[in-house]
Design a protein around this motif. Structure first.
Motif, PDB file in Angstrom:
ATOM      1  N   GLY A  90       0.837  -1.187   0.000  1.00 23.29           N
ATOM      2  CA  GLY A  90       0.000   0.000   0.000  1.00 23.29           C
ATOM      3  C   GLY A  90       0.874   1.239   0.000  1.00 23.29           C
ATOM      4  O   GLY A  90       2.094   1.150   0.185  1.00 23.29           O
ATOM      5  N   PRO A  91       0.270   2.412  -0.180  1.00 22.83           N
ATOM      6  CA  PRO A  91       1.061   3.654  -0.203  1.00 22.83           C
ATOM      7  C   PRO A  91       1.621   3.990   1.169  1.00 22.83           C
ATOM      8  O   PRO A  91       1.193   3.421   2.193  1.00 22.83           O
ATOM      9  N   SER A  92       2.573   4.909   1.213  1.00 18.11           N
ATOM     10  CA  SER A  92       3.152   5.337   2.489  1.00 18.11           C
ATOM     11  C   SER A  92       2.046   5.855   3.403  1.00 18.11           C
ATOM     12  O   SER A  92       1.154   6.581   2.975  1.00 18.11           O
ATOM     13  N   GLY A  93       2.111   5.456   4.674  1.00 14.60           N
ATOM     14  CA  GLY A  93       1.138   5.922   5.650  1.00 14.60           C
ATOM     15  C   GLY A  93      -0.125   5.096   5.735  1.00 14.60           C
ATOM     16  O   GLY A  93      -1.041   5.441   6.488  1.00 14.60           O
ATOM     17  N   CYS A  94      -0.175   3.951   5.017  1.00 18.29           N
ATOM     18  CA  CYS A  94      -1.401   3.138   5.018  1.00 18.29           C
ATOM     19  C   CYS A  94      -1.504   2.238   6.248  1.00 18.29           C
ATOM     20  O   CYS A  94      -2.554   1.648   6.501  1.00 18.29           O
ATOM     21  N   GLY A  95      -0.420   2.092   7.008  1.00 17.91           N
ATOM     22  CA  GLY A  95      -0.451   1.304   8.230  1.00 17.91           C
ATOM     23  C   GLY A  95       0.218  -0.051   8.146  1.00 17.91           C
ATOM     24  O   GLY A  95       0.238  -0.807   9.121  1.00 17.91           O
ATOM     25  N   LYS A  96       0.812  -0.382   7.000  1.00 19.58           N
ATOM     26  CA  LYS A  96       1.361  -1.730   6.824  1.00 19.58           C
ATOM     27  C   LYS A  96       2.557  -1.990   7.741  1.00 19.58           C
ATOM     28  O   LYS A  96       2.671  -3.071   8.325  1.00 19.58           O
ATOM     29  N   SER A  97       3.468  -1.014   7.884  1.00 17.84           N
ATOM     30  CA  SER A  97       4.634  -1.219   8.755  1.00 17.84           C
ATOM     31  C   SER A  97       4.221  -1.243  10.227  1.00 17.84           C
ATOM     32  O   SER A  97       4.780  -2.001  11.026  1.00 17.84           O
ATOM     33  N   THR A  98       3.234  -0.433  10.584  1.00 17.33           N
ATOM     34  CA  THR A  98       2.715  -0.458  11.958  1.00 17.33           C
ATOM     35  C   THR A  98       2.138  -1.826  12.273  1.00 17.33           C
ATOM     36  O   THR A  98       2.357  -2.383  13.366  1.00 17.33           O
ATOM     37  N   LEU A  99       1.400  -2.402  11.326  1.00 20.60           N
ATOM     38  CA  LEU A  99       0.822  -3.732  11.525  1.00 20.60           C
ATOM     39  C   LEU A  99       1.925  -4.778  11.703  1.00 20.60           C
ATOM     40  O   LEU A  99       1.842  -5.656  12.565  1.00 20.60           O
ATOM     41  N   LEU A 100       2.987  -4.679  10.893  1.00 21.51           N
ATOM     42  CA  LEU A 100       4.103  -5.622  11.006  1.00 21.51           C
ATOM     43  C   LEU A 100       4.770  -5.502  12.379  1.00 21.51           C
ATOM     44  O   LEU A 100       5.114  -6.507  13.003  1.00 21.51           O
ATOM     45  N   ARG A 101       4.916  -4.275  12.857  1.00 21.14           N
ATOM     46  CA  ARG A 101       5.547  -4.049  14.164  1.00 21.14           C
ATOM     47  C   ARG A 101       4.673  -4.582  15.297  1.00 21.14           C
ATOM     48  O   ARG A 101       5.187  -5.023  16.324  1.00 21.14           O
ATOM     49  N   MET A 102       3.360  -4.568  15.105  1.00 17.79           N
ATOM     50  CA  MET A 102       2.479  -5.154  16.118  1.00 17.79           C
ATOM     51  C   MET A 102       2.609  -6.677  16.140  1.00 17.79           C
ATOM     52  O   MET A 102       2.562  -7.305  17.195  1.00 17.79           O
ATOM     53  N   ILE A 103       2.768  -7.280  14.953  1.00 16.47           N
ATOM     54  CA  ILE A 103       2.991  -8.728  14.896  1.00 16.47           C
ATOM     55  C   ILE A 103       4.301  -9.079  15.609  1.00 16.47           C
ATOM     56  O   ILE A 103       4.390 -10.071  16.334  1.00 16.47           O
ATOM     57  N   ALA A 104       5.312  -8.218  15.433  1.00 15.18           N
ATOM     58  CA  ALA A 104       6.623  -8.453  16.048  1.00 15.18           C
ATOM     59  C   ALA A 104       6.630  -8.159  17.543  1.00 15.18           C
ATOM     60  O   ALA A 104       7.538  -8.594  18.262  1.00 15.18           O
ATOM     61  N   GLY A 105       5.618  -7.395  18.018  1.00 15.96           N
ATOM     62  CA  GLY A 105       5.586  -7.010  19.425  1.00 15.96           C
ATOM     63  C   GLY A 105       6.282  -5.699  19.699  1.00 15.96           C
ATOM     64  O   GLY A 105       6.488  -5.325  20.859  1.00 15.96           O
ATOM     65  N   LEU A 106       6.667  -4.970  18.644  1.00 19.51           N
ATOM     66  CA  LEU A 106       7.346  -3.686  18.813  1.00 19.51           C
ATOM     67  C   LEU A 106       6.370  -2.533  19.011  1.00 19.51           C
ATOM     68  O   LEU A 106       6.773  -1.429  19.378  1.00 19.51           O
ATOM     69  N   GLU A 107       5.080  -2.776  18.725  1.00 19.31           N
ATOM     70  CA  GLU A 107       4.009  -1.811  19.004  1.00 19.31           C
ATOM     71  C   GLU A 107       2.898  -2.545  19.745  1.00 19.31           C
ATOM     72  O   GLU A 107       2.602  -3.705  19.447  1.00 19.31           O
ATOM     73  N   GLU A 108       2.296  -1.871  20.707  1.00 18.49           N
ATOM     74  CA  GLU A 108       1.175  -2.469  21.429  1.00 18.49           C
ATOM     75  C   GLU A 108      -0.089  -2.442  20.575  1.00 18.49           C
ATOM     76  O   GLU A 108      -0.278  -1.540  19.750  1.00 18.49           O
ATOM     77  N   ILE A 109      -0.951  -3.424  20.779  1.00 19.60           N
ATOM     78  CA  ILE A 109      -2.227  -3.502  20.067  1.00 19.60           C
ATOM     79  C   ILE A 109      -3.274  -2.765  20.894  1.00 19.60           C
ATOM     80  O   ILE A 109      -3.478  -3.065  22.071  1.00 19.60           O
ATOM     81  N   THR A 110      -3.928  -1.789  20.274  1.00 18.63           N
ATOM     82  CA  THR A 110      -4.965  -1.041  20.990  1.00 18.63           C
ATOM     83  C   THR A 110      -6.200  -1.904  21.219  1.00 18.63           C
ATOM     84  O   THR A 110      -6.820  -1.880  22.279  1.00 18.63           O
ATOM     85  N   GLN A 111      -6.562  -2.671  20.198  1.00 17.45           N
ATOM     86  CA  GLN A 111      -7.762  -3.512  20.266  1.00 17.45           C
ATOM     87  C   GLN A 111      -7.605  -4.663  19.283  1.00 17.45           C
ATOM     88  O   GLN A 111      -6.986  -4.514  18.233  1.00 17.45           O
ATOM     89  N   GLY A 112      -8.186  -5.818  19.593  1.00 14.30           N
ATOM     90  CA  GLY A 112      -8.119  -6.975  18.717  1.00 14.30           C
ATOM     91  C   GLY A 112      -7.085  -7.988  19.185  1.00 14.30           C
ATOM     92  O   GLY A 112      -6.498  -7.863  20.265  1.00 14.30           O
ATOM     93  N   GLU A 113      -6.850  -9.000  18.361  1.00 20.54           N
ATOM     94  CA  GLU A 113      -5.929 -10.074  18.721  1.00 20.54           C
ATOM     95  C   GLU A 113      -5.015 -10.444  17.562  1.00 20.54           C
ATOM     96  O   GLU A 113      -5.427 -10.425  16.404  1.00 20.54           O
ATOM     97  N   ILE A 114      -3.781 -10.786  17.921  1.00 19.79           N
ATOM     98  CA  ILE A 114      -2.850 -11.389  16.975  1.00 19.79           C
ATOM     99  C   ILE A 114      -2.413 -12.724  17.564  1.00 19.79           C
ATOM    100  O   ILE A 114      -1.981 -12.794  18.718  1.00 19.79           O
ATOM    101  N   ALA A 115      -2.562 -13.788  16.761  1.00 19.18           N
ATOM    102  CA  ALA A 115      -2.160 -15.127  17.215  1.00 19.18           C
ATOM    103  C   ALA A 115      -1.099 -15.687  16.273  1.00 19.18           C
ATOM    104  O   ALA A 115      -1.191 -15.522  15.055  1.00 19.18           O
ATOM    105  N   ILE A 116      -0.097 -16.331  16.845  1.00 15.36           N
ATOM    106  CA  ILE A 116       0.955 -17.008  16.082  1.00 15.36           C
ATOM    107  C   ILE A 116       0.950 -18.475  16.500  1.00 15.36           C
ATOM    108  O   ILE A 116       1.104 -18.785  17.679  1.00 15.36           O
ATOM    109  N   GLY A 117       0.722 -19.352  15.537  1.00 11.01           N
ATOM    110  CA  GLY A 117       0.664 -20.773  15.840  1.00 11.01           C
ATOM    111  C   GLY A 117      -0.454 -21.119  16.801  1.00 11.01           C
ATOM    112  O   GLY A 117      -0.314 -22.031  17.622  1.00 11.01           O
ATOM    113  N   GLY A 118      -1.565 -20.370  16.734  1.00  9.46           N
ATOM    114  CA  GLY A 118      -2.718 -20.639  17.583  1.00  9.46           C
ATOM    115  C   GLY A 118      -2.651 -20.020  18.960  1.00  9.46           C
ATOM    116  O   GLY A 118      -3.616 -20.102  19.728  1.00  9.46           O
ATOM    117  N   THR A 119      -1.536 -19.347  19.287  1.00 13.52           N
ATOM    118  CA  THR A 119      -1.375 -18.709  20.600  1.00 13.52           C
ATOM    119  C   THR A 119      -1.490 -17.198  20.470  1.00 13.52           C
ATOM    120  O   THR A 119      -0.756 -16.585  19.680  1.00 13.52           O
TER     121      THR A 119
END
Length: 357
Positions: free
Chosen positions: A36-65
Motif C-alpha cells: 500500500g502507499p506510504s502511511g497506510c499502516g502496513k509497517s505499523t501492523l508488522l511491528r504489532m505482529i513483532a511485538g514492537l508496538e502495542e495492540i490497541t484492540q483486537g488479537e494477533i495469534a501465532i501458531g494458535g497462541t
C-alpha cells in the motif's frame, strides 16, 4: 512454521487511528505481502505482529497462541529490516551467530546453523569480513542469514530491498522467493512496491488508510480488482480509468464519453442506465486502431525494445497503451484506442466500487 491470525486489530496513537479493524488470516507456510502507499499502516501492523508496538484492540495469534501480551523475544519470530541493522564491529559470522549466543546455544549448534545459512545464501567466503567490506546486496543477505539461523516460526520483512539499486532489487526478490520455497517458513513482507508484491507473494493484502481494501493471490487482484484504488495500485503501468456515463439500452448498451463517443459495456458488468462510471482499461489491453475506439492524440512514444508505451490524450485525460510490437506512431498523431471488452472493467464513479454482474 505457524499460521498467523490477525483479528479485529486497531491501533491508535492518541486520537489518531492508524489501523482500523484489520482481519487477515495467514496460512502456515504462506508468503503474504502487505502492500500500500506510504502511511497506510502496513509497517505499523508488522511491528504489532513483532511485538514492537502495542495492540490497541483486537488479537494477533501465532501458531494458535494469542501473543498480545507476549514479549517480542518470546514470539519466535525473526525480522529483517530496511537498514540491515548489522553490528559494524562484528564479522559476518558474529552478526549471524549473535542471537544464538544470547540464547546460550551450544557452540557446535551455532557453528552448524551459521554454516548452513551461509551456504544457502552464498555467504561462506565472507564470514570473516565486516559489514563495511560488503556490498548492499551482501549486507542484506547477512541480515537474512541472521534471521534464518534462528529457525523461527515466522519471518517478518520490513521493506528489505528499498535501499538497493533497481538491478539488485530484482535479483534479491528472486533470492528471497527462492529462499521461501526452500525453507517454507511463514513469511510476512511489507512493501510499497506493487511489482515486488506481484512477483513474490502467494497472497497480497492491499491496504489504504489503515483498512484492507482487498486480499487474494496476485492474479486475482490484477484481473478482478474490487475498486478503483486496487485497480490503479496493482499493475504497471497503471490501469486507465476514463469517466463516462452508462447507457443501458439492450443491444445498443455501452458507455458514452464526452463528445458522444461510445464503447461497448465491459463483459460481466451491470451498471444502471445513466450511472456515472469509470471505464477501466489496462494499457496492455488497449489496442491501437486506425479509426475505432477512443480518438486520442499521441503525446509521447516510449520504445523499450520488447514493447512500446504510448502516452495519449483523450478529452484532456492521459491514457496509456502498451503495445507488444513496434509501432510507427509519433507525437501529435491521431489514433484510436480500442479496449478488449472481455478484460475491461467498469466502476461506479462515486464510490469507486467495481460494477460486476
Amino acid at each position: 512454521m505457524a499460521a498467523v491470525s490477525i483479528t479485529g486489530v486497531h491501533k491508535r496513537f492518541g486520537s489518531t487511528e492508524v489501523i482500523r479493524g484489520v482481519d487477515i488470516p495467514i496460512a502456515d507456510g504462506e508468503f503474504c505481502v502487505l502492500v500500500g502507499p506510504s502511511g497506510c499502516g502496513k509497517s505499523t501492523l508488522l511491528r504489532m505482529i513483532a511485538g514492537l508496538e502495542e495492540i490497541t484492540q483486537g488479537e494477533i495469534a501465532i501458531g494458535g497462541t494469542v501473543v498480545n501480551r507476549v514479549l517480542p523475544k518470546e514470539r519466535d519470530i525473526a525480522m529483517v529490516f530496511q537498514n540491515y541493522a548489522l553490528y559494524p564491529h562484528m564479522t559476518v559470522r558474529d552478526n549471524m551467530s549473535f542471537a544464538l549466543k544470547l540464547a546460550k546455544r551450544g557452540s557446535a549448534d551455532i557453528r552448524e546453523r551459521v554454516t548452513r545459512a551461509a551456504d544457502i545464501l552464498g555467504l561462506a567466503p565472507y564470514l570473516d569480513r565486516y559489514p563495511r567490506q560488503l556490498s548492499g546486496g551482501q549486507r542484506q543477505r547477512v541480515a537474512m542469514g541472521r534471521a534464518i539461523v534462528r529457525d523461527p516460526q515466522v519471518f517478518l520483512f520490513d521493506e528489505p530491498l528499498s535501499n538497493l539499486d533497481a538491478k539488485l532489487r530484482v535479483q534479491m526478490r528472486t533470492e528471497i522467493k527462492e529462499l521461501h520455497q526452500r525453507l517454507k517458513t511463514t513469511s510476512i513482507y511489507v512493501t510499497h512496491d506493487q511489482i515486488e508484491a506481484m512477483t513474490m507473494a502467494d497472497r497480497i493484502v492491499v491496504m489504504r488508510d489503515g483498512v484492507v481494501e482487498q486480499m487474494g493471490d496476485p492474479l486475482t487482484l490484477y484481473d478482478m480488482p474490487v475498486n478503483t484504488f486496487v485497480a490503479a495500485f496493482i499493475g504497471s503501468p497503471a490501469m486507465n480509468l476514463v469517466p463516462g456515463v452508462a447507457r443501458v439500452d439492450g443491444a445498443a448498451s455501452g458507455v458514452e464519453f464526452e463528445g458522444g463517443v461510445r464503447l461497448p459495456l465491459p463483459r460481466n458488468s451491470r451498471p444502471a442506465n445513466g450511472q456515472p462510471v469509470l471505464y477501466g482499461m489496462r494499457p496492455e489491453h488497449c489496442i491501437v486502431a486506425a479509426d475505432a475506439g477512443l480518438p486520442a492524440e499521441v503525446v509521447v512514444v516510449e520504445p523499450t525494445g520488447a514493447d512500446t508505451q504510448l502516452f495519449c490524450r483523450f478529452n484532456g485525460q492521459e491514457i496509456t497503451s502498451l503495445v507488444r510490437d513496434r509501432v510507427s506512431c509519433r507525437a501529435g498523431d491521431r489514433i484510436g484506442l480500442v479496449p478488449d471488452i472481455a478484460r475491461a472493467h467498469l466502476f461506479d464513479a462515486a464510490s469507486g466500487a467495481r460494477l460486476a454482474a
